[in-house]
Each structure stands twice: as C-alpha cells, then as structure tokens.
Design a protein around this motif. Structure first.
Motif, PDB file in Angstrom:
ATOM      1  N   VAL A  54       0.833  -1.203   0.000  1.00 36.85           N
ATOM      2  CA  VAL A  54       0.000   0.000   0.000  1.00 36.85           C
ATOM      3  C   VAL A  54       0.865   1.249   0.000  1.00 36.85           C
ATOM      4  O   VAL A  54       0.604   2.226  -0.725  1.00 36.85           O
ATOM      5  CB  VAL A  54      -0.967  -0.018   1.199  1.00 36.85           C
ATOM      6  CG1 VAL A  54      -1.686   1.313   1.331  1.00 36.85           C
ATOM      7  CG2 VAL A  54      -1.978  -1.140   1.043  1.00 36.85           C
ATOM      8  N   GLY A  55       1.927   1.213   0.810  1.00 37.48           N
ATOM      9  CA  GLY A  55       2.821   2.369   0.825  1.00 37.48           C
ATOM     10  C   GLY A  55       3.501   2.588  -0.513  1.00 37.48           C
ATOM     11  O   GLY A  55       3.600   3.726  -0.999  1.00 37.48           O
ATOM     12  N   VAL A  72       1.177  -2.324  -9.574  1.00 37.01           N
ATOM     13  CA  VAL A  72      -0.144  -2.955  -9.653  1.00 37.01           C
ATOM     14  C   VAL A  72       0.002  -4.461  -9.855  1.00 37.01           C
ATOM     15  O   VAL A  72      -0.757  -5.258  -9.270  1.00 37.01           O
ATOM     16  CB  VAL A  72      -0.960  -2.309 -10.787  1.00 37.01           C
ATOM     17  CG1 VAL A  72      -2.248  -3.079 -11.034  1.00 37.01           C
ATOM     18  CG2 VAL A  72      -1.271  -0.858 -10.453  1.00 37.01           C
ATOM     19  N   LEU A  73       0.973  -4.886 -10.664  1.00 31.70           N
ATOM     20  CA  LEU A  73       1.200  -6.318 -10.839  1.00 31.70           C
ATOM     21  C   LEU A  73       1.633  -6.969  -9.531  1.00 31.70           C
ATOM     22  O   LEU A  73       1.208  -8.108  -9.220  1.00 31.70           O
ATOM     23  CB  LEU A  73       2.268  -6.543 -11.911  1.00 31.70           C
ATOM     24  CG  LEU A  73       1.843  -6.300 -13.362  1.00 31.70           C
ATOM     25  CD1 LEU A  73       3.037  -6.486 -14.300  1.00 31.70           C
ATOM     26  CD2 LEU A  73       0.731  -7.257 -13.765  1.00 31.70           C
ATOM     27  N   LEU A  74       2.469  -6.295  -8.747  1.00 28.72           N
ATOM     28  CA  LEU A  74       2.867  -6.827  -7.445  1.00 28.72           C
ATOM     29  C   LEU A  74       1.663  -6.968  -6.525  1.00 28.72           C
ATOM     30  O   LEU A  74       1.512  -7.976  -5.811  1.00 28.72           O
ATOM     31  CB  LEU A  74       3.920  -5.906  -6.819  1.00 28.72           C
ATOM     32  CG  LEU A  74       4.386  -6.279  -5.412  1.00 28.72           C
ATOM     33  CD1 LEU A  74       5.041  -7.653  -5.414  1.00 28.72           C
ATOM     34  CD2 LEU A  74       5.347  -5.218  -4.872  1.00 28.72           C
ATOM     35  N   LEU A  75       0.779  -5.976  -6.551  1.00 25.83           N
ATOM     36  CA  LEU A  75      -0.429  -6.042  -5.733  1.00 25.83           C
ATOM     37  C   LEU A  75      -1.330  -7.194  -6.198  1.00 25.83           C
ATOM     38  O   LEU A  75      -1.966  -7.875  -5.373  1.00 25.83           O
ATOM     39  CB  LEU A  75      -1.166  -4.709  -5.815  1.00 25.83           C
ATOM     40  CG  LEU A  75      -2.282  -4.451  -4.799  1.00 25.83           C
ATOM     41  CD1 LEU A  75      -1.748  -4.544  -3.388  1.00 25.83           C
ATOM     42  CD2 LEU A  75      -2.928  -3.097  -5.047  1.00 25.83           C
ATOM     43  N   THR A  84      -7.897  -2.921  -9.509  1.00 29.06           N
ATOM     44  CA  THR A  84      -6.861  -2.216  -8.756  1.00 29.06           C
ATOM     45  C   THR A  84      -7.439  -1.613  -7.480  1.00 29.06           C
ATOM     46  O   THR A  84      -6.860  -1.762  -6.390  1.00 29.06           O
ATOM     47  CB  THR A  84      -6.236  -1.126  -9.632  1.00 29.06           C
ATOM     48  OG1 THR A  84      -5.712  -1.705 -10.830  1.00 29.06           O
ATOM     49  CG2 THR A  84      -5.134  -0.403  -8.889  1.00 29.06           C
ATOM     50  N   ALA A  85      -8.565  -0.927  -7.592  1.00 26.89           N
ATOM     51  CA  ALA A  85      -9.196  -0.354  -6.392  1.00 26.89           C
ATOM     52  C   ALA A  85      -9.631  -1.453  -5.434  1.00 26.89           C
ATOM     53  O   ALA A  85      -9.499  -1.309  -4.198  1.00 26.89           O
ATOM     54  CB  ALA A  85     -10.398   0.500  -6.810  1.00 26.89           C
TER      55      ALA A  85
END
Length: 435
Positions: free
Chosen positions: A29-30, A52-55, A98-99
């Motif tokens: 998130v950071g 975004v890919l990591l998330l 993403t959201a």
C-alpha cells in the motif's frame, strides 16, 4: 482432543500466513501510494504498472490460501496490462480490480494482524479449558475450535473483498476473449501461411517439374517426328506418362486443400475411407450425422468425378497406404440428418487423418477408434489408440499436432490431448457448429 489441536494448528498456520501477507500489504500500500504520487509528476509512470502487478500477485496468493482453506475457489477479474506504457498506466488506473485490491490490502493489514494476535491469546486458555472439558469430563472441545472459526472469518472477509463485481467480471472476460481471439487469429494466419507454402512446394517440386519435362518431351518429339517417327512415338509415350503423373500430383494437392471425397461421400464416408486406409484396425462410430452425401449450401451443385479415396498429407507430408480394408465397429449415421458446414467437416476430416497417421507411425498400436458425434451446437470428434502414449501437448508437440490445434482454433474449437506414458492416447476435438 487430538483432532481439535490439529485443526487449531492448521488454522493458526493460516492466520500466520495472513499476518505475513498483512505486513507485505503494508509495504504494498505504501509503495502504491508513493508510485501514484510519482505518476502524477510523470516520473513514476513506468513503476505504476509494476506496482499494480505486485499487488495482483499478493491478492492472488490470498485467493489461493482462501481456496485451500474453504475448498471453494475465489474468482479473479483483471484487465491485461499490455501494450505501450501509456496504455498500461491507463489500464492500471482505470481497472476496477486495482481499487478492489487496494481496499483488500488495507483490510488485510487490519484484520490479518488482529486475528493472528487473538489466536495467540486463545491458545493457552483454550488448552486449559479443553484439557479439563475433554480430558476430565470426556466432552468435545469447545475453545480450540474458536481458533478455526477465526481462520474461517479471515477467509470469508478476504473472499468478500477480493470477489469481483459482475460488471468487472464481464469486462475481464471480454478482455480475455479478445486476447484469445487475437491469439487464434495469429495461429490461423500462421497455419494459412504454412499451408500456402506447402501447396507452393508441392506444385513446384511435383506438378511443375513434371509439366516442364512434359513440355521438353513434346518439343523433342516435334523435332524428330519427320526424321525418326519411332523415336518421336517413344517420346510421346513418355509425355503421356508425364501428363498422368502431373495430373496425379495436382489431385494430391487438391486433396490437401479440400478433399473431394468430403463433397462426394460426406464426412462419415470420408472418415470411413481414412479408417480403411490407415493400416490399423479402426472402429468407427457415428451418431446423428448424415450418411448420404449432401451438397453444402455454400457449395454449387457440380458433378463429382468418382475416384478412389486417398488420405490427405499428414503433418510430415507423406501419403498413407491406399490399401483399403473394411472398417470395423458400430456405424449409426442418420440418412436424413443435416451436414455440418464445409469448413467444420474439413477440420474434422484433417483431425482424423492426422490422428490416425500419428497412431500408425509413432504409437505402435494395432487398433484405434474414431467417434463422430453431433451435439446441439457442436461436432465432436474423438480418436483413440492403444499405443505407447507419451504424445506431447501444447506447442511442444509435433508439427502435426500443432497444425491440428491451429486448424481447430481458427474455428473457435477446442482440442484436448490425453496421452500418458504407456497409453492410451485420446484426442478429443469439439468444433462449434450450427446445424
């Protein structure tokens, strides 16, 4: 008591994994917020898609953990991050996934750590209480199952936060469908190009060479006709032989494009001819397909010259044996059933031809079976042999299997290959079809 302790241990391990993901979510998130700020200044635009890919990978890990605990998979729906950098940034920002992943990461950061600490606090009193209840009173444990309930609660919260909305699922499915059609179109173009090269090679090395030799012999015969009629007659005999061979080569090329036997006998008759000439003992079963030849709506009615059926060239371009033997097995075609479109019949025909050729050449089998089935919206083809198996699936397979997959994919069909070591090998093809 022993089972309760094991269940609580598995639940604690699941909660420990959730706490570890929570710590990673804190970093994720950071990092996402930091790259979002940098993206506004254009400096971090290249980092935003990777963040975004990591998330997405973190969310995918949590989906797998939740599915392993509950036994029910958690669906995912993302738009593909492909193309140039501006398109990837735009997709990363506008994708509803993403959201959703950011909301989940913030929630996991809270309940992942809290539930882990609560489970640690429950262990000592749970062992004491259940030790008395289960050990002395002989009753079922009552406190240790609470730890399992905490793990189930974390899984349900993760499922609720990670499950995509119906609109997002539709968008992702549409994007995946477009990507699939793009891949199949590229495969169809590659298969078309390979087919054109094969036809050009066959014409150049076969019919064209024989026609050139034919022209030379006719020219020589014209020169020596007045002075040596016997030699001219010999040259004309050779020219006639060359013409017949050239005609045979042209018929071979035509069969590789669209076998005339399909128009003459229909799919069932053509498959029976393939089975009879394969060199194997082939059992053919037909369900719901036409037995008598019928002209396709898109084909003009033309008289078809009867000729001996011959199997088309397989993946390596060799002809099979033309020795015809009676086909064994139950045949149940319907005389008045409609025929599939010409493209579907041709694809099914070449699938059977390639599968039987591979079985005869590589499997070591002596028997095989072919099943043609009319489904409500598809034509199903199943070819099985009792050989040694070990056929490669996917793009690593032989050129024949790759060409088969591309030919079927061009019609939006599916191919499933099952070939364990020791056999049997089963190829199942489904071709969409409107009857």
């Amino acid at each position: 008591m022993r089972d309760a302790i094991k269940g609580a241990g598995r639940a604690s391990f699941h909660l420990l994994g959730g706490a570890a993901i929570a710590l990673l979510c804190c970093l994720g998130v950071g990092l996402a917020l930091f790259t979002a700020v940098l993206a506004v200044t254009v400096i971090g635009a290249g980092v935003l898609p990777e963040t975004v890919l990591l998330l997405r990978r973190l969310a995918g890990w949590e989906r797998r953990r939740t599915a392993a605990l509950t036994g029910t998979p958690v669906p995912e729906a993302y738009l593909p991050l492909e193309g140039p950098l501006p398109a990837r940034v735009r997709t990363a920002v506008t994708d509803p996934g993403t959201a959703r992943d950011l909301i989940w990461a913030a929630g996991q950061l809270l309940y992942g750590l809290v539930l882990w600490w609560v489970s640690l606090l429950l262990w000592v009193p749970a062992l004491l209480v259940d030790g008395v209840v289960a050990g002395l009173a002989g009753r079922r444990p009552v406190a240790l199952p609470l730890i399992g309930a905490l793990a189930g609660l974390e899984a349900e919260w993760s499922r609720a936060l990670l499950t995509p909305t119906p609109a997002a699922a539709r968008d992702a499915a549409l994007a995946a469908r477009v990507e699939q059609l793009t891949a199949t179109r590229a495969g169809a173009i590659a298969a078309h190009g390979a087919e054109l090269r094969r036809i050009e090679r066959d014409l150049h090395d076969g019919a064209q060479a024989r026609l050139v030799a034919l022209s030379m012999r006719i020219g020589l015969a014209r020169r020596v006709y007045d002075s040596d009629p016997a030699a001219a007659r010999k040259l004309l005999d050779d020219a006639q032989t060359q013409a017949e061979e050239a005609l045979a080569e042209l018929r071979h090329v035509v069969r590789g494009i669209h076998p005339p036997i399909l128009t003459d006998r229909g799919l069932t008759g053509a498959v029976r001819a393939l089975a009879a000439s394969s060199g194997l003992e082939v059992a053919v079963s037909v369900t719901g397909l036409a037995d008598s030849p019928a002209v396709h709506p898109e084909q003009p009615e033309e008289p078809v010259q009867p000729e001996r059926p011959e199997q088309p060239p397989a993946g390596d371009g060799e002809r099979p044996s033309a020795d015809l033997r009676p086909t064994t097995g139950p045949l149940a075609p319907t005389a008045d059933a409609p025929r599939a479109p010409a493209a579907v019949e041709a694809a099914a025909y070449f699938v059977v031809a390639e599968a039987l050729t591979n079985a005869a050449k590589h499997s070591g089998a002596t028997r095989a079976s072919v099943a043609l089935t009319r489904a409500p919206a598809a034509l199903r083809v199943r070819v099985a042999d009792e050989g040694r198996g070990g056929a490669e699936a996917g793009e690593r397979g032989g050129s024949g299997l790759v060409g088969m997959r591309r030919r079927v994919a061009a019609l939006d069909g599916t191919v499933r290959l099952t070939s364990p070591e020791g056999g049997p090998t089963v190829i199942e093809v489904e071709l969409p079809c409107v009857w």
